[in-house]
Design a protein around this motif. Sequence first.
Motif, PDB file in Angstrom:
ATOM      1  N   ARG A  64      14.853 -29.943 -15.916  1.00 62.16           N
ATOM      2  CA  ARG A  64      13.930 -29.344 -14.943  1.00 62.16           C
ATOM      3  C   ARG A  64      13.062 -28.266 -15.595  1.00 62.16           C
ATOM      4  NH1 ARG A  64      14.548 -29.749  -9.640  1.00 62.16           N
ATOM      5  NH2 ARG A  64      14.299 -27.527  -9.302  1.00 62.16           N
ATOM      6  N   PHE A  69      10.002 -27.219 -13.269  1.00 59.98           N
ATOM      7  CA  PHE A  69      10.501 -26.811 -11.960  1.00 59.98           C
ATOM      8  C   PHE A  69      11.362 -25.563 -12.033  1.00 59.98           C
ATOM      9  CE2 PHE A  69      10.274 -31.544 -11.385  1.00 59.98           C
ATOM     10  CZ  PHE A  69       9.019 -31.491 -10.824  1.00 59.98           C
ATOM     11  N   PRO A  89       3.992 -27.629 -13.116  1.00 61.64           N
ATOM     12  CA  PRO A  89       4.464 -29.014 -13.250  1.00 61.64           C
ATOM     13  C   PRO A  89       3.349 -30.047 -13.158  1.00 61.64           C
ATOM     14  CG  PRO A  89       5.834 -27.817 -11.687  1.00 61.64           C
ATOM     15  CD  PRO A  89       4.744 -26.892 -12.094  1.00 61.64           C
ATOM     16  N   TYR A  90       2.367 -29.780 -12.257  1.00 64.92           N
ATOM     17  CA  TYR A  90       1.334 -30.801 -12.042  1.00 64.92           C
ATOM     18  C   TYR A  90       0.331 -30.878 -13.171  1.00 64.92           C
ATOM     19  CZ  TYR A  90      -0.688 -26.608  -9.825  1.00 64.92           C
ATOM     20  OH  TYR A  90      -1.095 -25.341  -9.557  1.00 64.92           O
ATOM     21  N   GLU A  91       0.458 -29.992 -14.168  1.00 68.12           N
ATOM     22  CA  GLU A  91      -0.441 -30.098 -15.312  1.00 68.12           C
ATOM     23  C   GLU A  91       0.291 -30.447 -16.602  1.00 68.12           C
ATOM     24  OE1 GLU A  91      -2.608 -26.452 -15.242  1.00 68.12           O
ATOM     25  OE2 GLU A  91      -3.985 -27.181 -13.697  1.00 68.12           O
ATOM     26  N   VAL A  94       4.214 -34.636 -18.631  1.00 74.96           N
ATOM     27  CA  VAL A  94       5.513 -35.298 -18.499  1.00 74.96           C
ATOM     28  C   VAL A  94       5.640 -35.831 -17.079  1.00 74.96           C
ATOM     29  CG1 VAL A  94       6.569 -33.673 -20.096  1.00 74.96           C
ATOM     30  CG2 VAL A  94       6.766 -33.268 -17.667  1.00 74.96           C
ATOM     31  N   ASN A  95       6.430 -36.866 -16.923  1.00 73.67           N
ATOM     32  CA  ASN A  95       6.803 -37.309 -15.586  1.00 73.67           C
ATOM     33  C   ASN A  95       8.310 -37.419 -15.542  1.00 73.67           C
ATOM     34  OD1 ASN A  95       3.842 -39.217 -15.234  1.00 73.67           O
ATOM     35  ND2 ASN A  95       4.440 -37.468 -14.019  1.00 73.67           N
ATOM     36  N   MET A  96       8.827 -37.232 -14.330  1.00 74.67           N
ATOM     37  CA  MET A  96      10.281 -37.191 -14.205  1.00 74.67           C
ATOM     38  C   MET A  96      10.735 -38.253 -13.228  1.00 74.67           C
ATOM     39  SD  MET A  96      12.602 -33.923 -13.793  1.00 74.67           S
ATOM     40  CE  MET A  96      14.195 -33.865 -13.011  1.00 74.67           C
ATOM     41  N   PHE A  98      13.669 -38.697 -10.781  1.00 74.36           N
ATOM     42  CA  PHE A  98      14.670 -37.792 -10.219  1.00 74.36           C
ATOM     43  C   PHE A  98      16.005 -38.493 -10.019  1.00 74.36           C
ATOM     44  CE2 PHE A  98      10.734 -35.801  -9.403  1.00 74.36           C
ATOM     45  CZ  PHE A  98      10.987 -34.451  -9.315  1.00 74.36           C
ATOM     46  N   SER A 100      17.859 -38.239  -7.531  1.00 74.52           N
ATOM     47  CA  SER A 100      17.911 -38.787  -6.163  1.00 74.52           C
ATOM     48  C   SER A 100      16.743 -39.727  -5.899  1.00 74.52           C
ATOM     49  CB  SER A 100      17.876 -37.639  -5.171  1.00 74.52           C
ATOM     50  OG  SER A 100      16.672 -36.914  -5.355  1.00 74.52           O
ATOM     51  N   ALA A 102      13.859 -39.367  -5.119  1.00 71.22           N
ATOM     52  CA  ALA A 102      12.804 -38.614  -4.426  1.00 71.22           C
ATOM     53  C   ALA A 102      11.583 -39.479  -4.120  1.00 71.22           C
ATOM     54  CB  ALA A 102      12.394 -37.370  -5.232  1.00 71.22           C
ATOM     55  N   LEU A 103      11.817 -40.675  -3.612  1.00 73.87           N
ATOM     56  CA  LEU A 103      10.688 -41.521  -3.196  1.00 73.87           C
ATOM     57  C   LEU A 103      10.143 -40.989  -1.882  1.00 73.87           C
ATOM     58  CD1 LEU A 103      12.220 -45.040  -3.897  1.00 73.87           C
ATOM     59  CD2 LEU A 103      10.690 -43.714  -5.343  1.00 73.87           C
ATOM     60  N   GLY A 116       0.614 -41.008  -8.067  1.00 71.95           N
ATOM     61  CA  GLY A 116       0.243 -40.217  -9.241  1.00 71.95           C
ATOM     62  C   GLY A 116      -1.139 -40.563  -9.769  1.00 71.95           C
ATOM     63  N   ARG A 163       7.022 -45.535 -10.597  1.00 74.50           N
ATOM     64  CA  ARG A 163       6.166 -44.430 -10.177  1.00 74.50           C
ATOM     65  C   ARG A 163       5.980 -43.426 -11.317  1.00 74.50           C
ATOM     66  NH1 ARG A 163       8.019 -40.513  -5.357  1.00 74.50           N
ATOM     67  NH2 ARG A 163       9.379 -39.782  -7.017  1.00 74.50           N
ATOM     68  N   ALA A 164       7.064 -43.209 -12.081  1.00 76.88           N
ATOM     69  CA  ALA A 164       6.964 -42.255 -13.185  1.00 76.88           C
ATOM     70  C   ALA A 164       6.228 -42.858 -14.379  1.00 76.88           C
ATOM     71  CB  ALA A 164       8.361 -41.802 -13.590  1.00 76.88           C
TER      72      ALA A 164
END
Lengths: 381, 320
Positions: A64, A69, A89-91, A94-96, A98, A100, A102-103, A116, A163-164
């Motif tokens: 994280r 995060f 994070p939004y810049e 990297v993509n994560m 999760f 869980s 987190a969809l 994204g 998605r990532a």
Amino acid sequence: MSQQADNQDRPWLDPDAEPFIKVQGVTKKFGPFTAVDNVDLQIYRGELFCLLGGSGCGKTTLLRMLAGFETPTSGTIYIDGAEMSQVPPYERPVNMMFQSYALFPHMTVEQNVAYGLKRDGVAKADIAMRVSEMLKMVELTPFSKRKPHQLSGGQRQRVALARALVKQPKVLLLDEPLGALDKRLREQTQFELMNIQDQLGITFVVVTHDQEEAMTLSTRIAVMDEGRFVQIGTPTEIYESPDTRFVADFIGSANMFEGRIVENGADHVVVRVSDPRIEFFIDHGMSIKEGTKVWIAVRPEKIKISKNAPTESGANQIQGTVLGVGYLGNLSTYRVQAGSAKVVDVTHPNQSRPKGDRHAVDWDDQVYLSWDPSSAVVLTK
Amino acid sequence: MNDNATAAVDRSERSSMRSLTAVLMQRIQSGWKTLVVGIPNVWLLVFFLAPFFIVLKISLAESIIASPPFSPLVEWSEEGALILQVIFDNFIFLWEDDLYFNTYVNSIKIAIISTVLCLIVGYPIAYGIVRSSSTTKNILLLMIILPFWTSFLLRVYAWMGLLADQGTINSFLIWIGLIEKPIRMLYTEFAVYVGIVYSYVPFMILPLYANMEKLDMSLHEAAADLGARPMTTFLTVTLPMTAPGILAGSLLVFIPAAGEFVIPDLLGGGNVLMIGRVLYNEFNSNHDWPVAAAVAIVLLLILVIPMMLYQHIQSKQAES
Ligand SMILES: Nc1ncnc2c1ncn2[C@@H]1O[C@H](COP(=O)(O)OP(=O)(O)O)[C@@H](O)[C@H]1O
Ligand SMILES: [Mg+2]
């Protein structure tokens, strides 16, 4: 053969290679509790790097911090040469994925994957194309119009991955990506992950508590315990030359013998163990003083088991009684009482079929255990 | 031997007893179930449906000077025939008289604006409560509910004291020299908005809070991770996911606000037309029960339609 070519697949051995992710002295505290403790780490481009450790050892927290995060209490993180402390994070590049997943529950599979790309202002036609390509790759095309709650655990996991991945980040962070899958699906997905990583050349940082998963996937593994790295190395290094008892025990299983160095030659070391009363002969020299307390680790599969005395006599053999046999089909595990309290685990591949119900070695048999002088590992901590 | 035989009889008797109690228990239990399901239905029938039909009946009658002051719906004629007298005059009257039409429109307008204001005030408060630590959370929730400990009427009276020309707010502003003459606030629409928003904002906050409490915060992180700035995250994730809370809170504010009587009466004076006051006047000043009943029925219809829409949307959501 140049040094360069030698280390192409192993950039961590190349002193000139620039690490893609550099973590320097990073500590993260939650109140008085230290979750990540002064950690240093270098990850190179194209690696599939695993953070391995038990639950609560700080893996997720470290991941994280890479994603942005959590802010490190102290220390710095560089990704692709840039210092990350002021980058939200939004810049980050990297993509994560999760733990869980987190969809977004109010969006379809397609919309989740497109999210994204929309944020990056990609043209509509391009988004549609890349999303459908990605869905094809993770074999979710027939489910593109479904909502996450209409999918199975494995399908959701693939949506999260798609998605990532669709943004083609420089680094993909995966937090226990295969945790929710059953064994068969997990093994299949492991290979899919490796394929994808190979195709796209993205650097993967994978968090897992499953040592088998780490061994299968990674180029290198960092073993974590209580917020620190106890060892970083290739799967082979970690398994065959663990640095500490913790690592030897955590990765696979190991028979541990406590003893003292009694002889320290230039090309060999002898360790005397009290229970069972034997001497271990190690076939390489070590810079340890005589009399030092050490532990010897021997992997169960490195021990030969036989009802006949080994031909060559000498060190590295003990006698014992079989306490139990576990027949697993491809191999058998034996628990052998050797010494007053010591029980030694041995695994042995079943290379010939047992005759009827008779196994070569069975309960209560008197057996000899022996191993190569190179098979035992001497540990000082 | 003998002992054994008695024991056997005993046992069989006991077991038949046990099966009897079991049957009895089952009867009681199933009866209990009917009762539990039945009570709410009986409640609705007695206290909602029956009064509704009585009001509906009155709305279809004619105002007469008698007790009760309206014509009967069914009547025996002198020839002994049964006469059913249904009069729609009251509804036509409502439709034709501009006063009523304008009052309905104004009530709905005030209710809608109040609902939006409650949402603007309540949403950030609910969000703030959800994001705070669990001890602060309880204190904040208590503070939201605390005003209910005092009478609603008392709180509205308190606002009169605050908003009046010689009231606390004006006196203070004059004292610090910001204004010279008092600003007229009491008996304006502004005062009505203040009163409604103040009184009903908890009904917006609580359902929003309940909805946001279930919100998975990792979704916000996922959005940020995929490149969404905080505002985009709010618009694309938070807002759609809190829509059920927004809808529930809005209905809880809109419905009572549209029929509100005390607040427009006390804080709006004669200057703010709202249907609750008209209803009150028809009943108490004009003694025209049928028109008052018709006013009530039309109001009910206006309020029931958004309710049904809400139900419809909810059941559709539950399906998908
Ligand atoms: N936000 C937080 N506040 C307080 N403690 C936390 C927080 N996040 C994690 N921790 C603690 O830090 C430790 C490491 O957590 P984590 O990184 O999630 O472990 P894991 O290796 O299982 O992923 C745990 O003991 C956890 O309780
Ligand atoms: Mg974790």
